[in-house]
Design a protein around this motif. Structure first.
Motif, PDB file in Angstrom:
ATOM      1  N   LEU A  98      -5.035   1.418   8.429  1.00  0.00           N
ATOM      2  CA  LEU A  98      -6.334   0.774   8.222  1.00  0.00           C
ATOM      3  C   LEU A  98      -6.213  -0.716   7.892  1.00  0.00           C
ATOM      4  O   LEU A  98      -7.098  -1.503   8.241  1.00  0.00           O
ATOM      5  CB  LEU A  98      -7.039   1.510   7.074  1.00  0.00           C
ATOM      6  CG  LEU A  98      -8.553   1.550   7.107  1.00  0.00           C
ATOM      7  CD1 LEU A  98      -9.058   2.146   8.413  1.00  0.00           C
ATOM      8  CD2 LEU A  98      -9.081   2.343   5.921  1.00  0.00           C
ATOM      9  N   ARG A 131      -0.202   6.747   5.188  1.00  0.00           N
ATOM     10  CA  ARG A 131      -0.327   6.507   6.638  1.00  0.00           C
ATOM     11  C   ARG A 131      -1.708   5.936   6.974  1.00  0.00           C
ATOM     12  O   ARG A 131      -1.826   5.005   7.759  1.00  0.00           O
ATOM     13  CB  ARG A 131      -0.115   7.815   7.401  1.00  0.00           C
ATOM     14  CG  ARG A 131       1.321   8.276   7.374  1.00  0.00           C
ATOM     15  CD  ARG A 131       1.582   9.321   8.425  1.00  0.00           C
ATOM     16  NE  ARG A 131       2.932   9.836   8.345  1.00  0.00           N
ATOM     17  CZ  ARG A 131       4.003   9.201   8.798  1.00  0.00           C
ATOM     18  NH1 ARG A 131       3.877   8.014   9.344  1.00  0.00           N
ATOM     19  NH2 ARG A 131       5.197   9.746   8.697  1.00  0.00           N
ATOM     20  N   LEU A 132      -2.744   6.513   6.353  1.00  0.00           N
ATOM     21  CA  LEU A 132      -4.099   6.034   6.635  1.00  0.00           C
ATOM     22  C   LEU A 132      -4.259   4.595   6.147  1.00  0.00           C
ATOM     23  O   LEU A 132      -4.825   3.748   6.846  1.00  0.00           O
ATOM     24  CB  LEU A 132      -5.127   6.964   5.961  1.00  0.00           C
ATOM     25  CG  LEU A 132      -6.596   6.624   6.203  1.00  0.00           C
ATOM     26  CD1 LEU A 132      -6.921   6.521   7.690  1.00  0.00           C
ATOM     27  CD2 LEU A 132      -7.503   7.667   5.547  1.00  0.00           C
ATOM     28  N   LEU A 190      -2.233   9.701   2.798  1.00  0.00           N
ATOM     29  CA  LEU A 190      -2.850   8.510   2.208  1.00  0.00           C
ATOM     30  C   LEU A 190      -2.120   7.248   2.645  1.00  0.00           C
ATOM     31  O   LEU A 190      -2.735   6.277   3.085  1.00  0.00           O
ATOM     32  CB  LEU A 190      -2.866   8.646   0.679  1.00  0.00           C
ATOM     33  CG  LEU A 190      -3.340   7.421  -0.080  1.00  0.00           C
ATOM     34  CD1 LEU A 190      -4.777   7.069   0.300  1.00  0.00           C
ATOM     35  CD2 LEU A 190      -3.227   7.637  -1.582  1.00  0.00           C
ATOM     36  N   LEU A 241      -9.847  -2.325  -0.185  1.00  0.00           N
ATOM     37  CA  LEU A 241      -8.858  -1.287   0.131  1.00  0.00           C
ATOM     38  C   LEU A 241      -7.925  -1.058  -1.061  1.00  0.00           C
ATOM     39  O   LEU A 241      -7.645   0.081  -1.451  1.00  0.00           O
ATOM     40  CB  LEU A 241      -8.050  -1.721   1.366  1.00  0.00           C
ATOM     41  CG  LEU A 241      -7.015  -0.731   1.904  1.00  0.00           C
ATOM     42  CD1 LEU A 241      -7.700   0.473   2.525  1.00  0.00           C
ATOM     43  CD2 LEU A 241      -6.132  -1.411   2.955  1.00  0.00           C
ATOM     44  N   TYR A 267       0.843  -1.207   0.000  1.00  0.00           N
ATOM     45  CA  TYR A 267       0.000   0.000   0.000  1.00  0.00           C
ATOM     46  C   TYR A 267       0.879   1.257   0.000  1.00  0.00           C
ATOM     47  O   TYR A 267       0.611   2.217  -0.714  1.00  0.00           O
ATOM     48  CB  TYR A 267      -0.925   0.000   1.221  1.00  0.00           C
ATOM     49  CG  TYR A 267      -2.112   0.931   1.052  1.00  0.00           C
ATOM     50  CD1 TYR A 267      -3.317   0.463   0.549  1.00  0.00           C
ATOM     51  CD2 TYR A 267      -2.007   2.287   1.349  1.00  0.00           C
ATOM     52  CE1 TYR A 267      -4.393   1.311   0.356  1.00  0.00           C
ATOM     53  CE2 TYR A 267      -3.078   3.140   1.161  1.00  0.00           C
ATOM     54  CZ  TYR A 267      -4.266   2.639   0.673  1.00  0.00           C
ATOM     55  OH  TYR A 267      -5.327   3.501   0.473  1.00  0.00           O
ATOM     56  N   ILE A 276      -7.546   2.201  -4.087  1.00  0.00           N
ATOM     57  CA  ILE A 276      -6.324   2.943  -4.460  1.00  0.00           C
ATOM     58  C   ILE A 276      -5.959   2.680  -5.926  1.00  0.00           C
ATOM     59  O   ILE A 276      -5.482   3.586  -6.629  1.00  0.00           O
ATOM     60  CB  ILE A 276      -5.150   2.615  -3.494  1.00  0.00           C
ATOM     61  CG1 ILE A 276      -4.072   3.692  -3.616  1.00  0.00           C
ATOM     62  CG2 ILE A 276      -4.571   1.253  -3.716  1.00  0.00           C
ATOM     63  CD1 ILE A 276      -3.036   3.637  -2.523  1.00  0.00           C
TER      64      ILE A 276
END
Lengths: 116, 230
Positions: free
Chosen positions: B39, B34-35, B32, B55, B13, B59
């Motif tokens: 998550l 970090r979230l 982005l 997820l 990610y 992206i």
């Protein structure tokens, strides 16, 4: 970037409405906006990270929100996070959108009364 | 095993997040990645593999959208008419109201467009001496940034922790202000006339020599002495 008149943003995109609603009570970072939207919608609306940050970027560029320089108390602060807050233009757009939605509800209720 | 799998997902990610265009990362920073990293374990616990697929789908779909947006913006900029602010401006003392502490004999401003706003260079003659301020970045993207020089070093006389924020409320106006601890220290409005020939700069706040207010009018220098003539 030149600013648009508040009316030009209507009807407000669903994601933008959720984000502005989250920020209207005060500054929040990305994760807390996501959690707020999730809770407010009883788990029905999840703003996934890339969608959320794509929307935050557009809201900043349109002048509806800005990155906030104020930080919460150190014990509540997460230094890694960026906080966002709604601008006066963002508040105005939110007010106009709520008036628009109220008017839709009013028309619907009037029609229901006529049917009855 | 699970933790290694989640770590792998977080790493992937992070790599995809870093592949986003420069324009996106300028505005969103590393928020982005970090979230997404924060998550991934939560989503795995709550929704399992299906959640992680969602997820990554999110992206993967956003990445090309942001590249197309960046490309459209670059194309727009390339085909735009001449920028209203860009160029060299010379002070018109007859139309200006200088603060006596800051009145120069001659003053010039030069604006150059950058990715985030403008680069402003001010120079002139004061007390018989040729002088120039350090080049200043004027952001117009609504983002708050530390007020440092172009090499990221502190500027003499600027209090530690000072932040600069700027916007462009309409095509003819730039607004900027400097804040310290959330309180406004100084602010400026740069307004170009409709014919693009006059620039009015209104600055107000607290400087090294105390409070000040300046309304300075500048005339466009044409042809621009900094552009090649042929």
């Amino acid at each position: 970037m030149p600013r648009k008149a508040p009316e030009k943003f209507l009807p407000l995109k669903s994601n933008w409405l959720h984000i502005l609603l989250s920020l209207v009570e005060g500054e929040q970072h990305g994760y807390s906006i996501m959690q707020d939207v999730l809770e407010r919608s009883d788990g029905k609306v999840r703003l996934w990270p890339a969608t959320l940050y794509g929307s935050l970027k557009r809201l900043i560029q349109e002048g509806l929100i800005v990155e906030s320089g104020e930080r919460p108390a150190p014990e509540l602060d997460d230094a890694r996070r960026r906080y966002y807050k709604v601008t006066p233009l963002g508040r105005r757009v939110l007010d106009l959108e709520s008036e628009r939605l109220r008017e839709i509800v009013r028309v619907l209720q009037a029609k229901r009364k006529l049917e009855a | 095993m699970t933790s290694r799998w989640i770590s792998g997902c977080q790493g992937l990610y992070r790599r995809v997040s870093r592949a986003f265009p420069h324009e996106f990362r300028m505005v969103c920073g590393d928020g982005l990645e970090r979230l997404g990293e924060d998550l991934a374990p939560l989503i795995w616990r709550e929704q399992g593999a299906l959640g992680l697929i969602r997820l990554f789908t999110d992206i993967a779909l956003r990445l090309p959208v942001e590249y197309v947006t960046a490309w459209v913006n670059t194309t727009k900029e390339a085909t735009m008419a001449d920028d209203l602010f860009e160029g060299t401006w010379k002070a018109n003392h007859a139309k200006s109201a200088w603060d006596p502490k800051f009145r120069p004999e001659q003053a010039c401003l030069r604006f150059e467009a950058t990715e985030t706003g403008y680069l402003l260079v001010a120079y002139g003659v004061k007390d018989g001496q040729v002088c120039a301020e350090r080049p200043n970045a004027i952001p117009t993207d609504g983002r708050r940034r530390p007020l440092v020089d172009l090499n990221g070093r502190p500027i003499p006389g600027v209090p530690p922790g000072a932040m600069v924020i700027g916007s462009r409320p309409d095509p003819y106006t730039l607004e900027g202000k400097v804040e310290v601890d959330g309180k406004s220290l100084s602010g400026g409005i740069y307004r170009v006339s409709e014919d693009g020939q006059t620039l009015t700069v209104t600055t107000e706040g607290m400087g090294l020599k105390g409070p000040f207010k300046v309304v300075a009018v500048f005339d466009r220098v044409a042809p621009d002495p900094y552009l090649p003539t042929s």
